[in-house]
Design a protein around this motif. Structure first.
Motif, PDB file in Angstrom:
ATOM      1  N   LEU A  28       0.859  -1.186   0.000  1.00  0.00           N
ATOM      2  CA  LEU A  28       0.000   0.000   0.000  1.00  0.00           C
ATOM      3  C   LEU A  28       0.892   1.232   0.000  1.00  0.00           C
ATOM      4  N   ALA A  29       0.882   1.958  -1.086  1.00  0.00           N
ATOM      5  CA  ALA A  29       1.776   3.097  -1.229  1.00  0.00           C
ATOM      6  C   ALA A  29       1.284   4.304  -0.449  1.00  0.00           C
ATOM      7  N   TRP A  30       2.217   5.163  -0.024  1.00  0.00           N
ATOM      8  CA  TRP A  30       1.821   6.378   0.684  1.00  0.00           C
ATOM      9  C   TRP A  30       1.072   7.328  -0.253  1.00  0.00           C
ATOM     10  N   TYR A  31       1.614   7.499  -1.452  1.00  0.00           N
ATOM     11  CA  TYR A  31       0.970   8.394  -2.414  1.00  0.00           C
ATOM     12  C   TYR A  31       0.333   7.564  -3.528  1.00  0.00           C
ATOM     13  N   MET A  32      -0.897   7.910  -3.859  1.00  0.00           N
ATOM     14  CA  MET A  32      -1.558   7.358  -5.039  1.00  0.00           C
ATOM     15  C   MET A  32      -2.099   8.534  -5.828  1.00  0.00           C
ATOM     16  N   ARG A  43       2.862  13.411 -20.294  1.00  0.00           N
ATOM     17  CA  ARG A  43       2.006  12.941 -19.223  1.00  0.00           C
ATOM     18  C   ARG A  43       1.935  14.029 -18.138  1.00  0.00           C
ATOM     19  N   GLU A  44       0.734  14.300 -17.660  1.00  0.00           N
ATOM     20  CA  GLU A  44       0.564  15.355 -16.666  1.00  0.00           C
ATOM     21  C   GLU A  44      -0.211  14.843 -15.462  1.00  0.00           C
ATOM     22  N   GLY A  45       0.130  15.397 -14.317  1.00  0.00           N
ATOM     23  CA  GLY A  45      -0.562  15.015 -13.092  1.00  0.00           C
ATOM     24  C   GLY A  45      -1.947  15.608 -13.014  1.00  0.00           C
ATOM     25  N   VAL A  46      -2.889  14.852 -12.499  1.00  0.00           N
ATOM     26  CA  VAL A  46      -4.273  15.284 -12.363  1.00  0.00           C
ATOM     27  C   VAL A  46      -4.619  15.501 -10.896  1.00  0.00           C
ATOM     28  N   ALA A  47      -4.360  14.485 -10.074  1.00  0.00           N
ATOM     29  CA  ALA A  47      -4.709  14.585  -8.658  1.00  0.00           C
ATOM     30  C   ALA A  47      -3.925  13.554  -7.863  1.00  0.00           C
ATOM     31  N   ILE A  48      -3.664  13.894  -6.601  1.00  0.00           N
ATOM     32  CA  ILE A  48      -2.934  13.018  -5.680  1.00  0.00           C
ATOM     33  C   ILE A  48      -3.737  12.894  -4.388  1.00  0.00           C
ATOM     34  N   ARG A  49      -3.681  11.724  -3.787  1.00  0.00           N
ATOM     35  CA  ARG A  49      -4.221  11.561  -2.439  1.00  0.00           C
ATOM     36  C   ARG A  49      -3.243  10.724  -1.642  1.00  0.00           C
ATOM     37  N   ASP A  50      -2.790  11.257  -0.514  1.00  0.00           N
ATOM     38  CA  ASP A  50      -1.844  10.474   0.271  1.00  0.00           C
ATOM     39  C   ASP A  50      -2.593   9.584   1.273  1.00  0.00           C
ATOM     40  N   TYR A  51      -1.834   8.801   2.001  1.00  0.00           N
ATOM     41  CA  TYR A  51      -2.432   7.816   2.911  1.00  0.00           C
ATOM     42  C   TYR A  51      -3.327   8.474   3.957  1.00  0.00           C
ATOM     43  N   ALA A  95       1.454   5.055  -8.161  1.00  0.00           N
ATOM     44  CA  ALA A  95       1.666   4.909  -6.722  1.00  0.00           C
ATOM     45  C   ALA A  95       3.143   5.010  -6.404  1.00  0.00           C
ATOM     46  N   GLY A  96       3.447   5.473  -5.203  1.00  0.00           N
ATOM     47  CA  GLY A  96       4.834   5.565  -4.810  1.00  0.00           C
ATOM     48  C   GLY A  96       5.007   6.126  -3.425  1.00  0.00           C
ATOM     49  N   ARG A  99       7.945  12.099  -3.310  1.00  0.00           N
ATOM     50  CA  ARG A  99       7.635  13.403  -2.751  1.00  0.00           C
ATOM     51  C   ARG A  99       6.161  13.790  -2.884  1.00  0.00           C
ATOM     52  N   GLY A 100       5.402  12.985  -3.585  1.00  0.00           N
ATOM     53  CA  GLY A 100       3.975  13.285  -3.694  1.00  0.00           C
ATOM     54  C   GLY A 100       3.673  14.511  -4.517  1.00  0.00           C
ATOM     55  N   THR A 101       4.424  14.720  -5.580  1.00  0.00           N
ATOM     56  CA  THR A 101       4.170  15.855  -6.454  1.00  0.00           C
ATOM     57  C   THR A 101       3.333  15.403  -7.661  1.00  0.00           C
ATOM     58  N   LEU A 102       3.031  16.313  -8.522  1.00  0.00           N
ATOM     59  CA  LEU A 102       2.287  16.003  -9.741  1.00  0.00           C
ATOM     60  C   LEU A 102       3.220  15.690 -10.908  1.00  0.00           C
ATOM     61  N   PHE A 103       4.472  15.358 -10.605  1.00  0.00           N
ATOM     62  CA  PHE A 103       5.414  14.996 -11.642  1.00  0.00           C
ATOM     63  C   PHE A 103       5.520  13.481 -11.766  1.00  0.00           C
ATOM     64  N   PRO A 104       5.423  12.943 -12.968  1.00  0.00           N
ATOM     65  CA  PRO A 104       5.455  11.486 -13.154  1.00  0.00           C
ATOM     66  C   PRO A 104       6.694  10.818 -12.571  1.00  0.00           C
ATOM     67  N   LYS A 105       7.828  11.520 -12.554  1.00  0.00           N
ATOM     68  CA  LYS A 105       9.080  10.888 -12.106  1.00  0.00           C
ATOM     69  C   LYS A 105       9.051  10.536 -10.633  1.00  0.00           C
ATOM     70  N   ASP A 106       8.093  11.077  -9.891  1.00  0.00           N
ATOM     71  CA  ASP A 106       8.011  10.787  -8.468  1.00  0.00           C
ATOM     72  C   ASP A 106       7.228   9.513  -8.151  1.00  0.00           C
ATOM     73  N   TYR A 107       6.795   8.784  -9.168  1.00  0.00           N
ATOM     74  CA  TYR A 107       5.994   7.583  -8.958  1.00  0.00           C
ATOM     75  C   TYR A 107       6.655   6.391  -9.630  1.00  0.00           C
ATOM     76  N   ALA A 108       6.809   5.321  -8.865  1.00  0.00           N
ATOM     77  CA  ALA A 108       7.526   4.155  -9.356  1.00  0.00           C
ATOM     78  C   ALA A 108       6.605   3.117 -10.001  1.00  0.00           C
ATOM     79  N   TYR A 109       5.319   3.158  -9.675  1.00  0.00           N
ATOM     80  CA  TYR A 109       4.409   2.107 -10.117  1.00  0.00           C
ATOM     81  C   TYR A 109       3.253   2.718 -10.901  1.00  0.00           C
TER      82      TYR A 109
END
Length: 120
Positions: A28-32, A43-51, A95-96, A99-109
């Protein structure tokens, strides 16, 4: 490891609504987050929700989209209202633990994506 699978895309007319879902398995990732990519665009970020429930939205979707998350079920949803033709894109769940930003590079999955098409 995290596996993600999106569902719920489709075709709607401008002004319509759609709900996207992302089913997670494994850790269960902290950021999704939700991202989108239109043909010929980055690719652009739309929305984030953390744990803990903190949310961040891209300016383009504020007031129209709502992200929700169920940690117990490891699921993520995106409620999209008042859709516009500019919202047409492949939508990806990510998910990842970065840093929980809207940049794709911050997500591993990443999931495989689900297509959303909005006609005028």
């Amino acid at each position: 490891q995290v596996q993600l699978a999106e569902s719920g895309g489709g075709s709607v007319e401008a002004g319509g609504s759609l709900r996207l879902s992302c089913a997670g398995s494994g850790a269960l990732a902290w950021y999704m987050a939700w991202f989108r990519q239109a043909p010929g665009k980055e690719r652009e970020g739309v929305a984030i929700r953390d744990y803990d429930g903190k949310t961040t939205y891209a300016d383009a979707v504020k007031g129209r989209f709502t992200i929700s998350r169920d940690n117990a079920k490891n699921t993520l949803h995106l409620y999209m209202n008042n859709l516009k033709p500019d919202d047409t894109a492949m939508y990806y769940c990510a998910a990842g633990w970065g840093r929980g930003t809207l940049f794709p590079k911050d997500y591993a999955y990443w999931g495989q994506g689900t297509q959303v098409t909005v006609s005028s």
